[in-house]
Design a protein around this motif. Structure first.
Motif, PDB file in Angstrom:
ATOM      1  N   MET A 115       5.781  54.989  48.873  1.00 46.62           N
ATOM      2  CA  MET A 115       5.973  55.305  47.463  1.00 46.62           C
ATOM      3  C   MET A 115       4.646  55.703  46.841  1.00 46.62           C
ATOM      4  O   MET A 115       3.589  55.357  47.332  1.00 46.62           O
ATOM      5  CB  MET A 115       6.602  54.133  46.699  1.00 46.62           C
ATOM      6  CG  MET A 115       5.696  52.945  46.477  1.00 46.62           C
ATOM      7  SD  MET A 115       4.746  53.055  44.936  1.00 46.62           S
ATOM      8  CE  MET A 115       3.904  51.476  44.940  1.00 46.62           C
ATOM      9  N   PHE A 116       4.752  56.450  45.738  1.00 43.04           N
ATOM     10  CA  PHE A 116       3.579  56.855  44.969  1.00 43.04           C
ATOM     11  C   PHE A 116       3.927  56.636  43.511  1.00 43.04           C
ATOM     12  O   PHE A 116       4.895  57.210  43.008  1.00 43.04           O
ATOM     13  CB  PHE A 116       3.228  58.324  45.229  1.00 43.04           C
ATOM     14  CG  PHE A 116       1.955  58.785  44.576  1.00 43.04           C
ATOM     15  CD1 PHE A 116       0.763  58.784  45.277  1.00 43.04           C
ATOM     16  CD2 PHE A 116       1.948  59.218  43.254  1.00 43.04           C
ATOM     17  CE1 PHE A 116      -0.423  59.215  44.679  1.00 43.04           C
ATOM     18  CE2 PHE A 116       0.780  59.638  42.642  1.00 43.04           C
ATOM     19  CZ  PHE A 116      -0.410  59.637  43.368  1.00 43.04           C
ATOM     20  N   ARG A 117       3.174  55.808  42.817  1.00 40.73           N
ATOM     21  CA  ARG A 117       3.506  55.493  41.424  1.00 40.73           C
ATOM     22  C   ARG A 117       2.939  56.544  40.491  1.00 40.73           C
ATOM     23  O   ARG A 117       1.772  56.912  40.572  1.00 40.73           O
ATOM     24  CB  ARG A 117       2.990  54.114  41.046  1.00 40.73           C
ATOM     25  CG  ARG A 117       3.313  53.718  39.603  1.00 40.73           C
ATOM     26  CD  ARG A 117       3.365  52.215  39.437  1.00 40.73           C
ATOM     27  NE  ARG A 117       4.421  51.629  40.240  1.00 40.73           N
ATOM     28  CZ  ARG A 117       4.670  50.320  40.289  1.00 40.73           C
ATOM     29  NH1 ARG A 117       3.940  49.484  39.562  1.00 40.73           N
ATOM     30  NH2 ARG A 117       5.646  49.845  41.057  1.00 40.73           N
ATOM     31  N   ALA A 118       3.797  57.017  39.594  1.00 39.52           N
ATOM     32  CA  ALA A 118       3.413  58.033  38.612  1.00 39.52           C
ATOM     33  C   ALA A 118       3.854  57.588  37.229  1.00 39.52           C
ATOM     34  O   ALA A 118       4.748  56.756  37.079  1.00 39.52           O
ATOM     35  CB  ALA A 118       4.048  59.374  38.960  1.00 39.52           C
ATOM     36  N   VAL A 119       3.207  58.136  36.209  1.00 38.89           N
ATOM     37  CA  VAL A 119       3.570  57.902  34.810  1.00 38.89           C
ATOM     38  C   VAL A 119       4.258  59.157  34.303  1.00 38.89           C
ATOM     39  O   VAL A 119       3.734  60.264  34.462  1.00 38.89           O
ATOM     40  CB  VAL A 119       2.321  57.587  33.965  1.00 38.89           C
ATOM     41  CG1 VAL A 119       2.696  57.418  32.500  1.00 38.89           C
ATOM     42  CG2 VAL A 119       1.637  56.320  34.481  1.00 38.89           C
ATOM     43  N   TRP A 120       5.457  58.997  33.695  1.00 36.13           N
ATOM     44  CA  TRP A 120       6.230  60.169  33.308  1.00 36.13           C
ATOM     45  C   TRP A 120       6.561  60.139  31.825  1.00 36.13           C
ATOM     46  O   TRP A 120       7.017  59.126  31.300  1.00 36.13           O
ATOM     47  CB  TRP A 120       7.535  60.223  34.099  1.00 36.13           C
ATOM     48  CG  TRP A 120       7.878  61.637  34.470  1.00 36.13           C
ATOM     49  CD1 TRP A 120       8.620  62.512  33.753  1.00 36.13           C
ATOM     50  CD2 TRP A 120       7.443  62.333  35.637  1.00 36.13           C
ATOM     51  NE1 TRP A 120       8.683  63.730  34.383  1.00 36.13           N
ATOM     52  CE2 TRP A 120       7.971  63.644  35.555  1.00 36.13           C
ATOM     53  CE3 TRP A 120       6.661  61.993  36.732  1.00 36.13           C
ATOM     54  CZ2 TRP A 120       7.738  64.600  36.526  1.00 36.13           C
ATOM     55  CZ3 TRP A 120       6.437  62.940  37.701  1.00 36.13           C
ATOM     56  CH2 TRP A 120       6.968  64.231  37.600  1.00 36.13           C
ATOM     57  N   ASP A 121       6.329  61.254  31.190  1.00 35.57           N
ATOM     58  CA  ASP A 121       6.603  61.405  29.760  1.00 35.57           C
ATOM     59  C   ASP A 121       8.107  61.550  29.538  1.00 35.57           C
ATOM     60  O   ASP A 121       8.738  62.489  30.036  1.00 35.57           O
ATOM     61  CB  ASP A 121       5.867  62.635  29.237  1.00 35.57           C
ATOM     62  CG  ASP A 121       6.150  62.895  27.760  1.00 35.57           C
ATOM     63  OD1 ASP A 121       6.714  62.008  27.094  1.00 35.57           O
ATOM     64  OD2 ASP A 121       5.788  63.982  27.279  1.00 35.57           O
ATOM     65  N   ILE A 122       8.695  60.606  28.780  1.00 32.23           N
ATOM     66  CA  ILE A 122      10.119  60.706  28.449  1.00 32.23           C
ATOM     67  C   ILE A 122      10.304  60.675  26.928  1.00 32.23           C
ATOM     68  O   ILE A 122      11.351  60.230  26.432  1.00 32.23           O
ATOM     69  CB  ILE A 122      10.918  59.566  29.098  1.00 32.23           C
ATOM     70  CG1 ILE A 122      10.422  58.207  28.591  1.00 32.23           C
ATOM     71  CG2 ILE A 122      10.849  59.644  30.615  1.00 32.23           C
ATOM     72  CD1 ILE A 122      11.404  57.080  28.848  1.00 32.23           C
ATOM     73  N   THR A 123       9.299  61.127  26.183  1.00 31.94           N
ATOM     74  CA  THR A 123       9.359  61.097  24.721  1.00 31.94           C
ATOM     75  C   THR A 123      10.665  61.723  24.226  1.00 31.94           C
ATOM     76  O   THR A 123      11.022  62.839  24.623  1.00 31.94           O
ATOM     77  CB  THR A 123       8.165  61.858  24.123  1.00 31.94           C
ATOM     78  OG1 THR A 123       6.951  61.278  24.601  1.00 31.94           O
ATOM     79  CG2 THR A 123       8.189  61.797  22.606  1.00 31.94           C
ATOM     80  N   THR A 156       5.913  58.453  24.741  1.00 29.07           N
ATOM     81  CA  THR A 156       6.667  57.396  25.416  1.00 29.07           C
ATOM     82  C   THR A 156       6.772  57.743  26.881  1.00 29.07           C
ATOM     83  O   THR A 156       7.169  58.862  27.241  1.00 29.07           O
ATOM     84  CB  THR A 156       8.066  57.249  24.810  1.00 29.07           C
ATOM     85  OG1 THR A 156       7.943  56.966  23.409  1.00 29.07           O
ATOM     86  CG2 THR A 156       8.832  56.117  25.477  1.00 29.07           C
ATOM     87  N   VAL A 157       6.440  56.792  27.730  1.00 23.75           N
ATOM     88  CA  VAL A 157       6.415  57.053  29.170  1.00 23.75           C
ATOM     89  C   VAL A 157       7.111  55.919  29.908  1.00 23.75           C
ATOM     90  O   VAL A 157       7.376  54.843  29.352  1.00 23.75           O
ATOM     91  CB  VAL A 157       4.961  57.192  29.692  1.00 23.75           C
ATOM     92  CG1 VAL A 157       4.254  58.363  29.031  1.00 23.75           C
ATOM     93  CG2 VAL A 157       4.191  55.893  29.487  1.00 23.75           C
ATOM     94  N   VAL A 158       7.401  56.161  31.174  1.00 25.61           N
ATOM     95  CA  VAL A 158       7.860  55.123  32.102  1.00 25.61           C
ATOM     96  C   VAL A 158       7.087  55.284  33.395  1.00 25.61           C
ATOM     97  O   VAL A 158       6.571  56.370  33.701  1.00 25.61           O
ATOM     98  CB  VAL A 158       9.375  55.210  32.400  1.00 25.61           C
ATOM     99  CG1 VAL A 158      10.202  54.825  31.179  1.00 25.61           C
ATOM    100  CG2 VAL A 158       9.748  56.591  32.913  1.00 25.61           C
ATOM    101  N   ASP A 159       6.981  54.201  34.136  1.00 24.72           N
ATOM    102  CA  ASP A 159       6.401  54.262  35.476  1.00 24.72           C
ATOM    103  C   ASP A 159       7.517  54.598  36.464  1.00 24.72           C
ATOM    104  O   ASP A 159       8.612  54.015  36.412  1.00 24.72           O
ATOM    105  CB  ASP A 159       5.774  52.925  35.857  1.00 24.72           C
ATOM    106  CG  ASP A 159       4.575  52.589  34.988  1.00 24.72           C
ATOM    107  OD1 ASP A 159       3.964  53.529  34.443  1.00 24.72           O
ATOM    108  OD2 ASP A 159       4.253  51.393  34.847  1.00 24.72           O
ATOM    109  N   VAL A 160       7.225  55.528  37.362  1.00 30.50           N
ATOM    110  CA  VAL A 160       8.200  55.964  38.361  1.00 30.50           C
ATOM    111  C   VAL A 160       7.578  55.834  39.745  1.00 30.50           C
ATOM    112  O   VAL A 160       6.461  56.317  39.979  1.00 30.50           O
ATOM    113  CB  VAL A 160       8.631  57.432  38.127  1.00 30.50           C
ATOM    114  CG1 VAL A 160       9.617  57.871  39.200  1.00 30.50           C
ATOM    115  CG2 VAL A 160       9.246  57.595  36.744  1.00 30.50           C
TER     116      VAL A 160
END
Length: 294
Positions: free
Chosen positions: A32-40, A87-91
């Motif tokens: 896995m590779f953790r990324a931060v994703w913009d979900i504003t 607003t972001v989430v970790d993926v």
């Protein structure tokens, strides 16, 4: 849990998104590779939500899968909104196909297209259709025999567990099997011989170096440190304590119980009633014979 399509431009990623090549390499190496994703502006995402990454363009294609692992949270942004926050989430990205190998979105979800926001929440029917089509498209994807291809099962059907990276490295597996062959080193079982081409790529490999000897600086040698084992023998090997059983020890366990190697077992056919009667008659005759009667 919801599912979502996330648009990803590998050429012009946003500041908080990873480089595609780095993410693909990290997912392949560590799982896995953790990324931060913009979900504003998007509501409804929660931990455990499946994500599929869509590369844009005239032939938009699904290029990978991930799982949301955090609740939405705010980080400082620049021009994203008037408040200066996004607003972001970790993926956790667990699979990315090589660039150019993405699967056309039209073939997976013919009725769906990404909006301008690049984010599309799927309803349950769309998620089920996408998952089934994704599993069908990736059926031939090389993967460890015990692994579930990411995205083919919903998260509630999965259980996370630790696994040896040495026994799940595709390149190491390939080198090991090229050198040692594809028959189990303990019992001799060979998937292709038993199941034909459908059995190709199913043999597992076993890391024979005891865990206590794996220290900092250790480098895997697929030829000397890995051996092919079928799933039954592999599971048995890991029951050995304090060190896993070696293939030689497994062979001795089989020999004690007079279990023949697979290649010595001949395929049989059911006996007819006449053959069963002849066998019974022969056993009776042999049982009634006295020593020295020859």
């Amino acid at each position: 849990m919801s599912a979502v399509l996330l648009g990803w431009d590998p050429v012009w990623p946003e500041a908080w998104q990873p480089d595609y090549a780095s993410a693909a390499a990290g997912a392949a190496d560590a799982g896995m590779f953790r990324a931060v994703w913009d979900i504003t502006g998007v509501r409804g995402l929660e931990p455990g939500s499946d994500t599929w990454f869509v590369l844009p363009g005239a032939q938009a294609g699904v290029a990978g899968h991930g799982v949301v692992v955090s609740y939405p949270y705010a980080i400082s942004g620049a021009e994203a909104d008037p408040d200066g926050a996004v607003t972001v989430v970790d993926v956790d990205i667990d699979l990315l196909l090589p660039l150019g190998d993405q699967i056309p979105l039209s073939g997976l979800l013919p009725s769906c297209s990404l909006p301008e926001s690049g984010i599309l929440l799927l309803d349950r029917e769309e998620e089920d259709d996408l998952r089934a089509a994704w599993a069908l498209q990736l059926a031939a994807l090389p993967s460890p025999a015990t692994a579930v291809v990411p995205g083919t099962l919903p998260q509630e059907a999965l259980r996370w567990s630790l696994a040896s990276r040495y026994e799940n490295d595709p390149d190491a597996i390939r080198i090991c099997l090229v050198h040692h062959g594809t028959a189990c080193s303990a019992c001799g079982f060979e998937f292709r011989a038993a199941f034909g081409e459908d059995g190709s790529g199913m043999m597992q490999v076993h890391h024979i170096v005891p865990p206590r000897l794996v220290q900092d600086g250790y480098e895997l040698d697929p030829v000397t440190d890995l051996v092919p084992l079928c799933p039954n023998c592999h599971a048995m090997a890991h029951t050995g304590t304090p060190d896993p059983y070696t293939p030689a020890e497994l062979r001795r366990l089989l020999a004690v119980r007079a279990v023949l190697p697979v290649h010595q077992v001949l395929a049989g056919t059911p006996l007819t009633p006449d053959e069963l009667q002849a066998q019974a008659d022969a056993e009776q005759l042999l049982g009634n014979r006295k020593p020295g009667a020859d």
